[in-house]
Design a protein around this motif. Structure first.
Motif, short mmCIF file in Angstrom:
data_model
loop_
_atom_site.label_atom_id
_atom_site.label_comp_id
_atom_site.label_asym_id
_atom_site.label_seq_id
_atom_site.Cartn_x
_atom_site.Cartn_y
_atom_site.Cartn_z
N SER A 267 0.73 -1.05 -0.03
CA SER A 267 -0.08 -0.20 -0.19
C SER A 267 0.82 1.16 0.00
O SER A 267 2.01 1.41 0.62
CB SER A 267 -0.97 0.17 1.28
OG SER A 267 -1.92 -1.11 1.11
N ASN B 290 -7.90 -5.89 1.36
CA ASN B 290 -9.16 -6.51 0.87
C ASN B 290 -10.15 -7.09 2.18
O ASN B 290 -11.42 -6.75 1.79
CB ASN B 290 -8.70 -7.72 -0.08
CG ASN B 290 -10.33 -8.29 -0.81
OD1 ASN B 290 -10.68 -9.54 -0.30
ND2 ASN B 290 -10.86 -7.49 -1.61
N PHE C 162 -16.62 -1.85 -1.07
CA PHE C 162 -15.44 -2.30 -0.43
C PHE C 162 -15.25 -2.84 0.84
O PHE C 162 -14.26 -3.42 1.48
CB PHE C 162 -14.34 -1.19 -0.48
CG PHE C 162 -13.94 -0.72 -1.84
CD1 PHE C 162 -12.85 -1.08 -2.35
CD2 PHE C 162 -14.76 0.28 -2.59
CE1 PHE C 162 -12.44 -0.51 -3.70
CE2 PHE C 162 -14.49 0.69 -3.83
CZ PHE C 162 -13.29 0.35 -4.34
N GLY D 40 -10.31 1.85 -0.16
CA GLY D 40 -11.50 2.30 -0.58
C GLY D 40 -12.67 2.31 0.49
O GLY D 40 -13.84 2.41 0.07
N GLY E 251 -11.65 -0.33 -7.80
CA GLY E 251 -10.92 -1.75 -7.33
C GLY E 251 -11.25 -2.72 -8.19
O GLY E 251 -12.40 -2.64 -8.91
N TYR E 252 -10.54 -3.72 -7.95
CA TYR E 252 -10.70 -4.95 -8.64
C TYR E 252 -10.19 -6.06 -8.06
O TYR E 252 -9.22 -6.19 -7.80
CB TYR E 252 -10.02 -5.17 -10.19
CG TYR E 252 -10.28 -6.48 -10.96
CD1 TYR E 252 -11.66 -6.84 -11.37
CD2 TYR E 252 -9.22 -7.17 -10.96
CE1 TYR E 252 -11.69 -7.96 -11.99
CE2 TYR E 252 -9.25 -8.34 -11.68
CZ TYR E 252 -10.74 -8.83 -12.27
OH TYR E 252 -10.82 -10.03 -12.88
N TYR F 279 -6.04 -8.62 -5.62
CA TYR F 279 -7.01 -7.47 -5.55
C TYR F 279 -5.80 -6.25 -5.90
O TYR F 279 -4.88 -6.23 -5.86
CB TYR F 279 -7.33 -7.27 -4.43
CG TYR F 279 -6.52 -7.25 -2.93
CD1 TYR F 279 -6.11 -5.87 -2.51
CD2 TYR F 279 -6.33 -8.34 -2.20
CE1 TYR F 279 -5.34 -5.79 -1.69
CE2 TYR F 279 -5.51 -8.42 -1.15
CZ TYR F 279 -5.12 -6.85 -0.94
OH TYR F 279 -4.37 -6.83 0.07
N SER G 247 -6.80 -1.82 -5.61
CA SER G 247 -7.48 -0.61 -5.42
C SER G 247 -6.93 0.88 -5.42
O SER G 247 -5.68 0.86 -5.09
CB SER G 247 -8.30 -0.92 -4.04
OG SER G 247 -8.72 -1.83 -3.81
N TYR H 259 -3.33 3.58 -2.72
CA TYR H 259 -3.53 2.43 -3.57
C TYR H 259 -3.22 1.06 -2.59
O TYR H 259 -2.19 1.23 -1.92
CB TYR H 259 -2.92 2.51 -5.01
CG TYR H 259 -1.46 2.16 -4.94
CD1 TYR H 259 -0.66 1.20 -4.68
CD2 TYR H 259 -0.72 3.37 -5.25
CE1 TYR H 259 0.90 1.07 -4.59
CE2 TYR H 259 0.67 3.32 -5.47
CZ TYR H 259 1.37 2.21 -4.98
OH TYR H 259 2.87 2.24 -4.93
N ASP H 260 -3.67 0.03 -3.07
CA ASP H 260 -3.56 -1.26 -2.51
C ASP H 260 -3.39 -2.16 -3.61
O ASP H 260 -3.89 -2.10 -4.51
CB ASP H 260 -4.47 -1.75 -1.59
CG ASP H 260 -4.93 -0.75 -0.28
OD1 ASP H 260 -4.01 -0.50 0.31
OD2 ASP H 260 -6.30 -0.95 -0.19
#
Length: 393
Positions: free
Chosen positions: A16, A48, A120, A126, A323-324, A335, A337, A385-386
């Motif tokens: 992160s 996540n 999230f 998120g 995110g995905y 993941y 994000s 971000y992660d």
């Protein structure tokens, strides 16, 4: 120990990065640096899903009755930190046709909507902006009025996310989709009579809340209310009151989420009118299944209304998160994000020990670094971000 014992948990690890930008205001803008940037890169344990380990079990008592327990501890797998306490959940329950009576430390009734209606699931960069602001407000006010409530256990103290010493009742299933909860947490303070009450007597630490909802197939909607007492002395009382309404609808090709929230920090003082700050929040988001994965999107805003009558005393923040999650199996996922925050008038929140609750809460979506709110600097924006991997067992 017994045949019904289940061991479960989550191990989540990711990289992160958090960055924040602040700018000078007032006289400070005329001298010295006009901007300040902070950044940090960490190995995070819960990008996540929150890393944890738990033990639960149920005994069938016959006649539809069952006794059960649930002990859940946080894990810091980035540093190797083990079970220090069961601060996530520690409950003993009796359930039957009447519903469930649950005793111990658990989520508060007023927190559930912040989590259930967040794409999230209140994890990683998120995380629902409403949840982060409320959590940091509760912790900041508790510190200002005598120290953390509930023994200062793991994340979620101070009767926002979780509360200790709670008696909770849940409606039984099978009520045509209706569900509900009532909850009361004991303050457990020593009652003092015949003298001025010291700082930590009265109802400080008390929580009372309820939640009611309806779920039927694709639709889910719930309303919740909670009241936490953070100060109760001869010099005055302070209560944080929360009401929120959340809803979701699953279209199949996408699931839509929404939430409205209002939080009041009310302070009563002898011979003075009641005053209170207000935090109004809104969230709109959705998830879209894409093959073995899921795209997640949310937009949230929290507006702070200062009890002060001073001009330009309010503040506002907006957050967009994308995110995905790519499922490698039912239990393991990759993941990624990213989230960006914009802050308007971040200097204007009531300051506690040099830290502004709302302002601190903004990068607390990105847990570090915290803002320096002194020296004429105010936060303007944040980016985080992660990306990582999560395994559940």
């Amino acid at each position: 120990a017994q045949s019904s014992l289940t061991v479960f948990g989550v191990v989540d690890a990711g990289i992160s990065r958090y960055s924040t930008k602040s700018s000078a205001y007032g006289p400070a803008a005329l001298f010295g640096p006009r901007t300040m940037r902070q950044s940090q890169t960490v190995l995070s344990p819960s990008g996540n899903a929150s890393s944890r380990i738990g033990f639960r079990g149920t005994e069938d008592l016959g006649g539809g009755l069952a006794a059960s327990f649930w002990l859940e501890a946080p894990l810091n797998n980035d540093t190797g930190g083990g079970i220090a306490n069961f601060g996530r959940r520690s409950t003993l329950s009796l359930s039957g046709p009447f519903g469930e009576l649950r005793l111990g430390r658990d989520y508060t009734a007023s927190f559930w909507n912040d989590a259930v209606f967040d794409p999230f699931s209140v994890n990683g960069v998120g995380t629902n902006l409403i949840a982060v602001v409320n959590s940091n407000l509760a912790a900041s006010r508790a510190l200002a009025t005598g120290g953390l409530l509930n023994g200062g256990l793991s994340a979620g103290t101070d009767s926002y996310l979780r509360t200790s010493n709670a008696l909770s009742y849940f409606l039984p299933a099978g009520l045509a989709g209706f569900y509900g909860q009532m909850q009361y947490a004991l303050a457990e303070n020593v009652k003092v009579e015949g003298a001025s009450a010291p700082a930590q007597t009265g109802r400080r630490g008390r929580y009372a809340g309820a939640r009611a909802g309806w779920s039927n197939g694709a639709a889910d909607v719930a309303l919740a209310y909670g009241e936490s007492t953070v100060a109760d002395t001869s010099l005055g009382k302070e209560r944080i009151k929360t009401v929120n309404l959340g809803a979701s609808y699953d279209f199949g090709w996408a699931k839509l989420f929404g939430e409205l929230s209002r939080v009041k920090d009310e302070r009563d003082q002898p011979l003075r009118a009641r005053i209170g700050d207000r935090y109004d929040g809104a969230l709109l988001g959705f998830t879209v299944p894409v093959g073995p994965g899921q795209v997640r999107v949310s937009y949230a805003r929290v507006k702070f209304d200062n009890a002060s009558a001073a001009p330009d005393a309010d503040a506002r923040t907006d957050k967009l998160a994308l995110g995905y999650v790519h499922n490698l199996s039912k239990r393991t996922a990759l993941y990624a994000s990213v989230a960006r925050i914009h802050i308007a008038n971040g200097r204007n929140n009531p300051t506690v020990m040099g830290v502004t609750p709302l302002v601190l809460s903004l990068p607390a979506i990105f847990p570090q670094p915290s803002y320096a709110t002194t020296g004429g600097m105010q936060p303007r924006s944040a980016l985080g971000y992660d990306f990582g991997i999560r395994h559940a067992f």
